[in-house]
Scaffold this active site. Structure first.
Site, PDB file in Angstrom:
ATOM      1  N   GLU A  62       0.875  -1.175   0.000  1.00 48.15           N
ATOM      2  CA  GLU A  62       0.000   0.000   0.000  1.00 48.15           C
ATOM      3  C   GLU A  62       0.903   1.213   0.000  1.00 48.15           C
ATOM      4  OE1 GLU A  62      -1.591   3.209   0.779  1.00 48.15           O
ATOM      5  OE2 GLU A  62      -1.774   2.488   2.837  1.00 48.15           O
ATOM      6  N   CYS A  91      -2.587   8.086   4.468  1.00 50.49           N
ATOM      7  CA  CYS A  91      -2.566   7.652   3.064  1.00 50.49           C
ATOM      8  C   CYS A  91      -3.831   8.076   2.345  1.00 50.49           C
ATOM      9  CB  CYS A  91      -2.424   6.130   2.989  1.00 50.49           C
ATOM     10  SG  CYS A  91      -0.976   5.473   3.808  1.00 50.49           S
TER      11      CYS A  91
END
Length: 563
Positions: free
Chosen positions: A314, A348
């Protein structure tokens, strides 16, 4: 509490026709729910406990070793973790593992792999359920305080991360793992078929980021739950909280060699694990360049591996809020302020680009600027009224300052508010809103990972073209939100932005995914979209084996057509 499903077990026994050995693998139903987020109001027990834990950390430096097997190892390569909002306070002193120690950790992990993998999943799950109980109760304040002081999180941001989300990861993963045992192939007499969900053959390298304590626990914990052994390299700037999580897992009954806690220089760790023939997986959260480099290293060493390594990554995003003229302005303003500026934009999933219609922009702009003045940036350990604190370290501070310099110097950009920086005590950056005339300016394309929101104002009638612009502007595809009350527009936006976000929100902010409710992840440059927090994630860390058992003689080797 594990609730045994006797009826389901009997059904499986009858279907497979072999009682011996199956009860051990009968399906269990584990009832779990999301951990409540505590409020920490004045006079509450949780607030008192947290303030006590924060007081104990004040001015303290914790010494953190490498842990290989059951041995604490102290090397001569010493590093420090500084508090972001007071970089004069070294919260942790830790040491790096060198290549020799990393090879030793690999050997220790491999020696423990077979016994751990052969344990019933229910037994492995008990470790993580116990760890969740410790986090939910007696160790909650400690982990929250260490996340706040070490990573610069406010009370609520630490609570939703290091307590609620990590607890949810441990509990829901246990539930998903046990339910996976019940996913079995069809059996047709005279044969029975079964599926064993084995761990991978080798070791998994877990590389975790600074911004979520929970992510570190999950990157190492999920593969371990599924029968794997793990080398965990925590972030240098999250070492204090990461070590606390590791100790809690050990306290909960995790055997010594299952997770090796090995702080290390990034290139040294990457070179060592990708050159080992026993590497079977990398579980990563971090930057795109680092993940690409690891992927290339795996490719270069492909011929030496005993098995194809699983790569899960990720890598962040350039997340959007798209506003249609039918949107509710209050929702847009509240959602954008939270998404863009909570934890200083260091999530994120943080909103980093806003597309606003010309007709609503004066109203949205006025409200954003008005509310921005009420955002308090400061020391979250001393002032619980702080909305966000300093960014994580000097490197991050310098990168964000360069973006602000770009905003000041570019003719297409206008700073509407904020942007002042001060690193004299901590790495503080004011929340900043920048308006751009150029939707292709780098500030709309590249991840900043700081409290900077870029805004492009589009003509109302060009909303479809702007949706296509949202989709094509960046290389990322992590999160995004559309604000609109017009159902036709929502349908069009959902279709046009189908691949623009792995987590797509309608009339809600782009942050705040919850384990079990919104499994998280994105594709494109944002990663491999394995969706931690969902039922499919645990399958990623297994190597299923199908077993067919035939009950009776095979008969003639000849086929009927041969007669």
């Amino acid at each position: 509490m594990l609730l045994r499903s006797a009826a389901l077990c009997r059904a499986l026994l009858a279907r497979r026709g072999r009682a011996a050995g199956l009860c051990r693998r009968c399906v269990s139903s584990l009832q779990v729910a999301n951990e409540p987020v505590l409020a920490f109001t004045q006079g509450s027990p949780e607030r008192d406990a947290l303030q006590k834990a924060l007081k104990e950390l004040k001015g303290r430096t914790e010494a953190i070793p490498c842990v290989v097997g059951d041995e604490e190892v102290w090397t001569s390569d010493v590093r420090y973790q500084a508090s972001p909002f007071n970089h004069g306070h070294k919260v942790a002193k830790f040491c790096y593992a060198d290549k020799a120690l990393l090879h030793r950790a690999i050997g220790a992990a491999l020696a423990a792999r077979k016994e751990w993998d052969l344990k019933p999943v229910a037994d492995r799950a008990q470790v993580f359920l116990k760890a969740a109980d410790l986090l939910s109760g007696p160790r909650r304040a400690e982990v929250l305080a260490k996340t706040m002081v070490g990573q610069g999180k406010t009370v609520i941001q630490a609570e939703i991360d290091a307590a609620a989300e990590l607890i949810d990861f441990f509990r829901f993963n246990a539930k998903f793992a046990m339910e996976l045992e019940g996913e079995q192939p069809l059996s047709v007499p005279p044969s029975t078929n079964s599926m064993l969900y084995r761990g991978l053959e080798g070791f998994v390298a877990a590389i975790s980021p600074f911004n979520f304590t929970a992510i570190g626990g999950n990157l190492a914990g999920a593969p371990a739950l599924m029968g794997n052994v793990v080398l965990w390299k925590p972030s240098d700037t999250a070492m204090l909280a990461s070590y606390a999580v590791y100790r809690i897992l050990r306290e909960a009954g995790l055997p010594p060699n299952i997770i090796q806690f090995v702080p290390a220089d990034g290139p040294t760790f990457g070179d060592t694990v990708t050159s080992s023939e026993h590497l079977c997986g990398i579980n990563f959260t971090g930057s795109v360049p680092t993940f690409k480099h690891l992927w290339k290293q795996v490719a270069q060493n492909l011929d030496r591996f005993r098995t194809f390594p699983r790569l899960a990554g990720e890598c962040g995003g350039k997340n959007f809020h798209f506003v249609h003229r039918s949107a509710d302005v209050d929702s847009v303003v509240s959602g954008t302020l939270r998404s863009a500026f909570e934890y200083g934009g260091q999530k994120c999933s943080a909103c980093s680009r806003l597309y606003a219609p010309r007709s609503l922009w004066p109203q949205i702009k006025g409200r954003l600027l008005e509310e921005l003045g009420g955002i308090k940036v400061g020391n979250p350990a001393e002032d619980f009224g702080t909305f966000f604190s300093a960014v994580i370290d000097a490197k991050s501070f310098g990168r964000i300052r360069k973006w602000l310099e770009h905003a000041r110097s570019s003719p297409s950009l206008t700073i509407l508010a904020g942007g002042h920086c001060d690193d004299s005590v901590g790495y503080f950056v004011e929340p900043c809103i920048v308006e751009t005339k150029d939707p292709q300016d780098p500030i709309m394309k590249e991840e900043i990972f700081g409290p900077v929101l870029a805004v492009y104002v589009y003509p109302d009638e060009e909303y479809k073209e702007t949706l296509r612009l949202v989709d094509s502007t960046t290389s990322y595809g992590l999160t995004g939100a559309v604000f609109a009350q017009d159902k036709d527009v929502l349908r069009e936006a959902t279709e046009l932005l189908r691949h623009a976000a792995g987590n797509f929100y309608i009339n809600d902010k782009s942050t705040g995914s919850v384990v079990g409710q919104q499994p998280f992840g994105g594709a494109r440059a944002s990663g491999t979209n394995d969706k931690p927090g969902g039922p499919h994630y645990v399958l990623r860390w297994t190597s299923p084996q199908v077993i067919k058992e035939t009950h009776g003689p095979l008969g003639d080797w000849r086929y009927p057509y041969m007669q």
